[in-house]
Scaffold this motif. Sequence first.
Motif, PDB file in Angstrom:
ATOM      1  N   GLU A  38       0.831  -1.206   0.000  1.00  0.00           N
ATOM      2  CA  GLU A  38       0.000   0.000   0.000  1.00  0.00           C
ATOM      3  C   GLU A  38       0.866   1.256   0.000  1.00  0.00           C
ATOM      4  OE1 GLU A  38      -3.579   0.325   2.714  1.00  0.00           O
ATOM      5  OE2 GLU A  38      -2.207   1.722   3.691  1.00  0.00           O
ATOM      6  N   PRO A  39       0.594   2.246  -0.833  1.00  0.00           N
ATOM      7  CA  PRO A  39       1.373   3.490  -0.833  1.00  0.00           C
ATOM      8  C   PRO A  39       1.332   4.185   0.522  1.00  0.00           C
ATOM      9  CG  PRO A  39       0.027   3.344  -2.805  1.00  0.00           C
ATOM     10  CD  PRO A  39      -0.421   2.228  -1.909  1.00  0.00           C
ATOM     11  N   ALA A  40       2.396   4.895   0.833  1.00  0.00           N
ATOM     12  CA  ALA A  40       2.523   5.518   2.152  1.00  0.00           C
ATOM     13  C   ALA A  40       1.454   6.573   2.417  1.00  0.00           C
ATOM     14  CB  ALA A  40       3.924   6.131   2.290  1.00  0.00           C
ATOM     15  N   TRP A  41       0.942   7.205   1.364  1.00  0.00           N
ATOM     16  CA  TRP A  41      -0.003   8.307   1.559  1.00  0.00           C
ATOM     17  C   TRP A  41      -1.423   7.840   1.905  1.00  0.00           C
ATOM     18  CZ3 TRP A  41      -4.124   7.884  -1.641  1.00  0.00           C
ATOM     19  CH2 TRP A  41      -3.953   7.207  -2.847  1.00  0.00           C
ATOM     20  N   VAL A  42      -1.727   6.566   1.704  1.00  0.00           N
ATOM     21  CA  VAL A  42      -3.106   6.089   1.795  1.00  0.00           C
ATOM     22  C   VAL A  42      -3.714   6.289   3.181  1.00  0.00           C
ATOM     23  CG1 VAL A  42      -4.552   4.022   1.753  1.00  0.00           C
ATOM     24  CG2 VAL A  42      -2.953   4.467  -0.115  1.00  0.00           C
ATOM     25  N   ARG A  43      -2.970   5.931   4.238  1.00  0.00           N
ATOM     26  CA  ARG A  43      -3.537   6.015   5.595  1.00  0.00           C
ATOM     27  C   ARG A  43      -3.903   7.454   5.967  1.00  0.00           C
ATOM     28  NH1 ARG A  43      -5.978   1.628   6.835  1.00  0.00           N
ATOM     29  NH2 ARG A  43      -5.452   0.778   4.807  1.00  0.00           N
ATOM     30  N   GLY A  44      -3.012   8.382   5.679  1.00  0.00           N
ATOM     31  CA  GLY A  44      -3.291   9.778   6.012  1.00  0.00           C
ATOM     32  C   GLY A  44      -4.463  10.326   5.230  1.00  0.00           C
ATOM     33  N   SER A  45      -4.552   9.950   3.956  1.00  0.00           N
ATOM     34  CA  SER A  45      -5.651  10.408   3.127  1.00  0.00           C
ATOM     35  C   SER A  45      -6.979   9.864   3.631  1.00  0.00           C
ATOM     36  CB  SER A  45      -5.414   9.971   1.679  1.00  0.00           C
ATOM     37  OG  SER A  45      -6.492  10.364   0.851  1.00  0.00           O
ATOM     38  N   PHE A  46      -6.989   8.595   4.041  1.00  0.00           N
ATOM     39  CA  PHE A  46      -8.220   7.991   4.523  1.00  0.00           C
ATOM     40  C   PHE A  46      -8.654   8.609   5.848  1.00  0.00           C
ATOM     41  CE2 PHE A  46     -10.575   4.610   6.772  1.00  0.00           C
ATOM     42  CZ  PHE A  46     -11.626   4.465   5.889  1.00  0.00           C
ATOM     43  N   GLU A  47      -7.704   8.941   6.703  1.00  0.00           N
ATOM     44  CA  GLU A  47      -8.041   9.591   7.968  1.00  0.00           C
ATOM     45  C   GLU A  47      -8.620  10.987   7.729  1.00  0.00           C
ATOM     46  OE1 GLU A  47      -4.573   9.547  10.400  1.00  0.00           O
ATOM     47  OE2 GLU A  47      -4.516   7.359  10.562  1.00  0.00           O
ATOM     48  N   ARG A  48      -8.121  11.646   6.709  1.00  0.00           N
ATOM     49  CA  ARG A  48      -8.618  12.992   6.386  1.00  0.00           C
ATOM     50  C   ARG A  48     -10.038  12.946   5.839  1.00  0.00           C
ATOM     51  NH1 ARG A  48      -8.317  16.399   1.624  1.00  0.00           N
ATOM     52  NH2 ARG A  48      -7.482  14.613   0.505  1.00  0.00           N
ATOM     53  N   ALA A  49     -10.298  11.958   5.013  1.00  0.00           N
ATOM     54  CA  ALA A  49     -11.626  11.816   4.408  1.00  0.00           C
ATOM     55  C   ALA A  49     -11.875  10.337   4.135  1.00  0.00           C
ATOM     56  CB  ALA A  49     -11.706  12.618   3.107  1.00  0.00           C
ATOM     57  N   PRO A  50     -12.656   9.659   4.980  1.00  0.00           N
ATOM     58  CA  PRO A  50     -12.852   8.206   4.851  1.00  0.00           C
ATOM     59  C   PRO A  50     -13.818   7.829   3.729  1.00  0.00           C
ATOM     60  CG  PRO A  50     -14.150   9.035   6.670  1.00  0.00           C
ATOM     61  CD  PRO A  50     -13.354  10.210   6.150  1.00  0.00           C
ATOM     62  N   ALA A  71      -3.666  13.631  -1.985  1.00  0.00           N
ATOM     63  CA  ALA A  71      -3.636  15.067  -2.208  1.00  0.00           C
ATOM     64  C   ALA A  71      -3.089  15.423  -3.584  1.00  0.00           C
ATOM     65  CB  ALA A  71      -2.807  15.740  -1.118  1.00  0.00           C
ATOM     66  N   GLU A  72      -2.216  14.583  -4.137  1.00  0.00           N
ATOM     67  CA  GLU A  72      -1.610  14.847  -5.435  1.00  0.00           C
ATOM     68  C   GLU A  72      -2.374  14.122  -6.538  1.00  0.00           C
ATOM     69  OE1 GLU A  72       0.822  16.993  -5.648  1.00  0.00           O
ATOM     70  OE2 GLU A  72       0.930  17.208  -3.462  1.00  0.00           O
ATOM     71  N   ARG A  73      -2.312  14.691  -7.737  1.00  0.00           N
ATOM     72  CA  ARG A  73      -3.015  14.097  -8.869  1.00  0.00           C
ATOM     73  C   ARG A  73      -2.541  12.675  -9.154  1.00  0.00           C
ATOM     74  NH1 ARG A  73      -5.962  16.752 -12.834  1.00  0.00           N
ATOM     75  NH2 ARG A  73      -6.298  15.603 -14.767  1.00  0.00           N
TER      76      ARG A  73
END
Length: 235
Positions: A38-50, A71-73
């Motif tokens: 899983e990419p490193a950004w996934v957990r933070g993104s999901f916490e921000r908006a599930p 957050a990035e395209r």
Amino acid sequence: MQVCAAPPFAADHALSCDARWQPHDLLRLHRLTQFDGEPAWVRGSFERAPYAVVRRALAADGFVAIGLRGAERSQRYGTWVHQDDIETAVPPEALAQRSPLAERTALPAFTALAVLQRDAVGGDAVGPLAGFVWGPTGSTGFELASQAPTVTSSSDLDLLIRAPEKLSHHAAIHLLNDLRAVAQHAGIRVDTQLETPAGGIALAEWAAGKTRVMARHARGPQLIADPWAPVHGDA
């Protein structure tokens, strides 16, 4: 998707799509199972908006193919969720008259959407989308559903139009031109998809009068002449 997880079921079990969830529906999730790689950004993104979007892919019973956005395209991740982890589903048409937070309304995508919203309702509705079942998708739909800032000043306006009945080439040309005029006035692009019995097709392709158009379906994309033609046998 830029990256996709391996499905949590045997490949020969991916035989169907649960009709309760359609491509482009946004799902609010109770939790998100973590998969290897899983990419490193996934957990933070999901916490921000599930939230996740339903993507076109066959799945085993009880599972739904979803896509996550960062957050990035370039941050897009395809994975899977069990139906028990789905809290609510928001189809694009449920967002057709939803507004962003007040401080976000000046963004071009929301400016163009507001024009379409204003002209598509009421007894005297005369806008390009009057009479259609439609809604915003992409970053615009995601922000309207989640209230997480996702749209930028350069974001396209992505739209989905339900098209169970055939749309003539003549009508498609007029619809495309009208939508482009709204988007160009706002200084952005509009990307509109028709949801047909054969899958999703680009309005621009259908309006162009091509011999065959690309229809995106859970079983894979295919070039077809008429997305509304009756299908014989197993599609």
